[in-house]
Write a protein that holds these residues in place. Structure first.
Motif, PDB file in Angstrom:
ATOM      1  N   GLY A 239       0.813  -1.213   0.000  1.00 37.87           N
ATOM      2  CA  GLY A 239       0.000   0.000   0.000  1.00 37.87           C
ATOM      3  C   GLY A 239       0.847   1.265   0.000  1.00 37.87           C
ATOM      4  O   GLY A 239       0.541   2.234  -0.704  1.00 37.87           O
ATOM      5  N   ILE A 240       1.916   1.253   0.771  1.00 34.06           N
ATOM      6  CA  ILE A 240       2.822   2.412   0.836  1.00 34.06           C
ATOM      7  C   ILE A 240       3.538   2.586  -0.501  1.00 34.06           C
ATOM      8  O   ILE A 240       3.631   3.693  -1.036  1.00 34.06           O
ATOM      9  N   VAL A 241       4.042   1.486  -1.031  1.00 32.04           N
ATOM     10  CA  VAL A 241       4.745   1.548  -2.317  1.00 32.04           C
ATOM     11  C   VAL A 241       3.805   2.057  -3.409  1.00 32.04           C
ATOM     12  O   VAL A 241       4.180   2.918  -4.214  1.00 32.04           O
ATOM     13  N   ASP A 242       2.581   1.550  -3.427  1.00 32.39           N
ATOM     14  CA  ASP A 242       1.606   2.017  -4.419  1.00 32.39           C
ATOM     15  C   ASP A 242       1.296   3.497  -4.249  1.00 32.39           C
ATOM     16  O   ASP A 242       1.118   4.223  -5.238  1.00 32.39           O
ATOM     17  N   GLU A 243       1.229   3.959  -2.991  1.00 30.12           N
ATOM     18  CA  GLU A 243       0.974   5.375  -2.723  1.00 30.12           C
ATOM     19  C   GLU A 243       2.097   6.238  -3.284  1.00 30.12           C
ATOM     20  O   GLU A 243       1.844   7.269  -3.930  1.00 30.12           O
ATOM     21  N   VAL A 244       3.340   5.839  -3.055  1.00 23.13           N
ATOM     22  CA  VAL A 244       4.485   6.597  -3.575  1.00 23.13           C
ATOM     23  C   VAL A 244       4.491   6.543  -5.100  1.00 23.13           C
ATOM     24  O   VAL A 244       4.653   7.576  -5.765  1.00 23.13           O
ATOM     25  N   ALA A 245       4.302   5.368  -5.664  1.00 23.84           N
ATOM     26  CA  ALA A 245       4.310   5.220  -7.121  1.00 23.84           C
ATOM     27  C   ALA A 245       3.230   6.075  -7.773  1.00 23.84           C
ATOM     28  O   ALA A 245       3.466   6.698  -8.819  1.00 23.84           O
ATOM     29  N   ALA A 246       2.053   6.142  -7.153  1.00 20.46           N
ATOM     30  CA  ALA A 246       0.969   6.960  -7.699  1.00 20.46           C
ATOM     31  C   ALA A 246       1.329   8.443  -7.669  1.00 20.46           C
ATOM     32  O   ALA A 246       1.074   9.167  -8.639  1.00 20.46           O
ATOM     33  N   ALA A 247       1.922   8.899  -6.580  1.00 16.45           N
ATOM     34  CA  ALA A 247       2.323  10.306  -6.484  1.00 16.45           C
ATOM     35  C   ALA A 247       3.394  10.633  -7.514  1.00 16.45           C
ATOM     36  O   ALA A 247       3.347  11.681  -8.170  1.00 16.45           O
ATOM     37  N   VAL A 248       4.353   9.732  -7.686  1.00 16.46           N
ATOM     38  CA  VAL A 248       5.433   9.944  -8.653  1.00 16.46           C
ATOM     39  C   VAL A 248       4.875   9.995 -10.075  1.00 16.46           C
ATOM     40  O   VAL A 248       5.317  10.804 -10.890  1.00 16.46           O
ATOM     41  N   ALA A 249       3.887   9.170 -10.372  1.00 13.67           N
ATOM     42  CA  ALA A 249       3.275   9.168 -11.698  1.00 13.67           C
ATOM     43  C   ALA A 249       2.406  10.393 -11.933  1.00 13.67           C
ATOM     44  O   ALA A 249       2.284  10.868 -13.062  1.00 13.67           O
ATOM     45  N   ARG A 250       1.823  10.927 -10.867  1.00 15.50           N
ATOM     46  CA  ARG A 250       0.846  12.008 -10.975  1.00 15.50           C
ATOM     47  C   ARG A 250       1.468  13.399 -10.895  1.00 15.50           C
ATOM     48  O   ARG A 250       1.071  14.314 -11.622  1.00 15.50           O
ATOM     49  N   ASP A 251       2.432  13.590  -9.988  1.00 14.82           N
ATOM     50  CA  ASP A 251       2.926  14.926  -9.658  1.00 14.82           C
ATOM     51  C   ASP A 251       4.310  15.184 -10.248  1.00 14.82           C
ATOM     52  O   ASP A 251       5.158  14.290 -10.261  1.00 14.82           O
ATOM     53  N   PRO A 252       4.556  16.404 -10.711  1.00 14.81           N
ATOM     54  CA  PRO A 252       5.838  16.710 -11.353  1.00 14.81           C
ATOM     55  C   PRO A 252       7.050  16.581 -10.421  1.00 14.81           C
ATOM     56  O   PRO A 252       8.121  16.162 -10.855  1.00 14.81           O
ATOM     57  N   VAL A 253       6.879  16.964  -9.154  1.00 15.83           N
ATOM     58  CA  VAL A 253       7.992  16.890  -8.203  1.00 15.83           C
ATOM     59  C   VAL A 253       7.484  16.230  -6.926  1.00 15.83           C
ATOM     60  O   VAL A 253       6.481  16.669  -6.351  1.00 15.83           O
ATOM     61  N   VAL A 254       8.183  15.178  -6.516  1.00 11.67           N
ATOM     62  CA  VAL A 254       7.814  14.447  -5.304  1.00 11.67           C
ATOM     63  C   VAL A 254       9.057  14.263  -4.455  1.00 11.67           C
ATOM     64  O   VAL A 254      10.118  13.881  -4.963  1.00 11.67           O
ATOM     65  N   VAL A 255       8.907  14.542  -3.173  1.00 14.68           N
ATOM     66  CA  VAL A 255       9.968  14.287  -2.201  1.00 14.68           C
ATOM     67  C   VAL A 255       9.419  13.281  -1.196  1.00 14.68           C
ATOM     68  O   VAL A 255       8.365  13.494  -0.610  1.00 14.68           O
ATOM     69  N   VAL A 256      10.146  12.178  -1.044  1.00 16.77           N
ATOM     70  CA  VAL A 256       9.781  11.169  -0.066  1.00 16.77           C
ATOM     71  C   VAL A 256      10.791  11.262   1.063  1.00 16.77           C
ATOM     72  O   VAL A 256      12.006  11.223   0.818  1.00 16.77           O
ATOM     73  N   GLY A 257      10.277  11.405   2.296  1.00 13.84           N
ATOM     74  CA  GLY A 257      11.192  11.593   3.401  1.00 13.84           C
ATOM     75  C   GLY A 257      10.688  11.024   4.701  1.00 13.84           C
ATOM     76  O   GLY A 257       9.772  10.199   4.728  1.00 13.84           O
TER      77      GLY A 257
ATOM     78  N   PHE B 115      11.969  12.902  -6.835  1.00 10.44           N
ATOM     79  CA  PHE B 115      11.539  12.494  -8.173  1.00 10.44           C
ATOM     80  C   PHE B 115      11.144  13.741  -8.953  1.00 10.44           C
ATOM     81  O   PHE B 115      10.350  14.543  -8.475  1.00 10.44           O
ATOM     82  N   LEU B 116      11.700  13.891 -10.143  1.00 11.66           N
ATOM     83  CA  LEU B 116      11.345  14.984 -11.040  1.00 11.66           C
ATOM     84  C   LEU B 116      10.763  14.379 -12.314  1.00 11.66           C
ATOM     85  O   LEU B 116      11.438  13.582 -12.981  1.00 11.66           O
ATOM     86  N   ASP B 117       9.535  14.731 -12.618  1.00 11.22           N
ATOM     87  CA  ASP B 117       8.846  14.211 -13.802  1.00 11.22           C
ATOM     88  C   ASP B 117       8.932  12.687 -13.882  1.00 11.22           C
ATOM     89  O   ASP B 117       9.217  12.116 -14.931  1.00 11.22           O
ATOM     90  N   GLY B 118       8.729  12.034 -12.729  1.00  7.26           N
ATOM     91  CA  GLY B 118       8.700  10.581 -12.679  1.00  7.26           C
ATOM     92  C   GLY B 118      10.050   9.896 -12.607  1.00  7.26           C
ATOM     93  O   GLY B 118      10.123   8.679 -12.558  1.00  7.26           O
ATOM     94  N   ILE B 119      11.114  10.667 -12.586  1.00 11.74           N
ATOM     95  CA  ILE B 119      12.474  10.117 -12.562  1.00 11.74           C
ATOM     96  C   ILE B 119      13.086  10.339 -11.185  1.00 11.74           C
ATOM     97  O   ILE B 119      13.100  11.466 -10.679  1.00 11.74           O
ATOM     98  N   LEU B 120      13.614   9.280 -10.591  1.00 10.89           N
ATOM     99  CA  LEU B 120      14.347   9.411  -9.335  1.00 10.89           C
ATOM    100  C   LEU B 120      15.683  10.064  -9.643  1.00 10.89           C
ATOM    101  O   LEU B 120      16.508   9.504 -10.373  1.00 10.89           O
ATOM    102  N   VAL B 121      15.873  11.277  -9.123  1.00 16.27           N
ATOM    103  CA  VAL B 121      17.118  12.000  -9.389  1.00 16.27           C
ATOM    104  C   VAL B 121      18.100  11.884  -8.235  1.00 16.27           C
ATOM    105  O   VAL B 121      19.243  12.311  -8.353  1.00 16.27           O
ATOM    106  N   GLY B 122      17.670  11.307  -7.118  1.00 16.25           N
ATOM    107  CA  GLY B 122      18.556  11.122  -5.978  1.00 16.25           C
ATOM    108  C   GLY B 122      18.007  11.801  -4.749  1.00 16.25           C
ATOM    109  O   GLY B 122      16.799  11.872  -4.544  1.00 16.25           O
ATOM    110  N   GLY B 123      18.929  12.332  -3.956  1.00 12.74           N
ATOM    111  CA  GLY B 123      18.581  12.996  -2.715  1.00 12.74           C
ATOM    112  C   GLY B 123      18.992  14.455  -2.737  1.00 12.74           C
ATOM    113  O   GLY B 123      19.073  15.085  -3.805  1.00 12.74           O
ATOM    114  N   HIS B 124      19.290  14.991  -1.567  1.00 13.99           N
ATOM    115  CA  HIS B 124      19.637  16.398  -1.432  1.00 13.99           C
ATOM    116  C   HIS B 124      20.901  16.758  -2.215  1.00 13.99           C
ATOM    117  O   HIS B 124      20.937  17.783  -2.904  1.00 13.99           O
ATOM    118  N   SER B 125      21.933  15.931  -2.137  1.00 17.56           N
ATOM    119  CA  SER B 125      23.192  16.234  -2.845  1.00 17.56           C
ATOM    120  C   SER B 125      22.972  16.353  -4.346  1.00 17.56           C
ATOM    121  O   SER B 125      23.482  17.283  -4.987  1.00 17.56           O
TER     122      SER B 125
END
Length: 119
Positions: A26-44, A96-106
């Motif tokens: 459920g958590i993974v699906d929630e993150v995946a849905a946000a990444v697919a839907r929203d241009p910028v997502v931060v998971v923390g 995540f930017l436009d569905g792509i994991l770009v990394g973390g803060h660095s």
């Protein structure tokens, strides 16, 4: 680009595949849905200064983002582990930017320095 080592699928029993597929799904699906839907997502996670710094960088750049928070150092570590297994990234934040994991803060700082962050 190099490929990260992973255990070959034929070396994992069907029972383990089932466990991994359902591990905090459920958590993974929630993150995946946000990444697919929203241009910028931060998971923390709460209490993590690196997560706070990534969010601050985006705020200062005027970039709107969806923030998903899962526990702190003392809670919800299994949910965070499920996200790490899904993404293949070992730390938080995950940006995540436009569905792509770009990394973390660095990595976010490097994108900003290169002028690759846009509103």
């Amino acid at each position: 680009m190099s490929t990260r080592p992973t255990l070959s699928s034929d070396k994992v029993s069907p029972e383990v595949h089932d466990i991994l597929a359902s591990f905090h799904r459920g958590i993974v699906d929630e993150v995946a849905a946000a990444v697919a839907r929203d241009p910028v997502v931060v998971v923390g996670m709460a209490q993590n200064p690196v997560v706070k710094n990534a969010r601050k960088l985006l705020d200062q750049a005027g970039i709107k983002y969806t923030y998903l928070e899962y526990g702190s150092y003392f809670s919800r570590w299994k949910e965070r582990l499920a996200i790490k297994l899904w993404a293949g990234f070992p730390t938080f934040p995950m940006v995540f930017l436009d569905g792509i994991l770009v990394g973390g803060h660095s990595e976010l700082k490097k994108l900003e320095a290169a002028g690759k962050l846009k509103k």
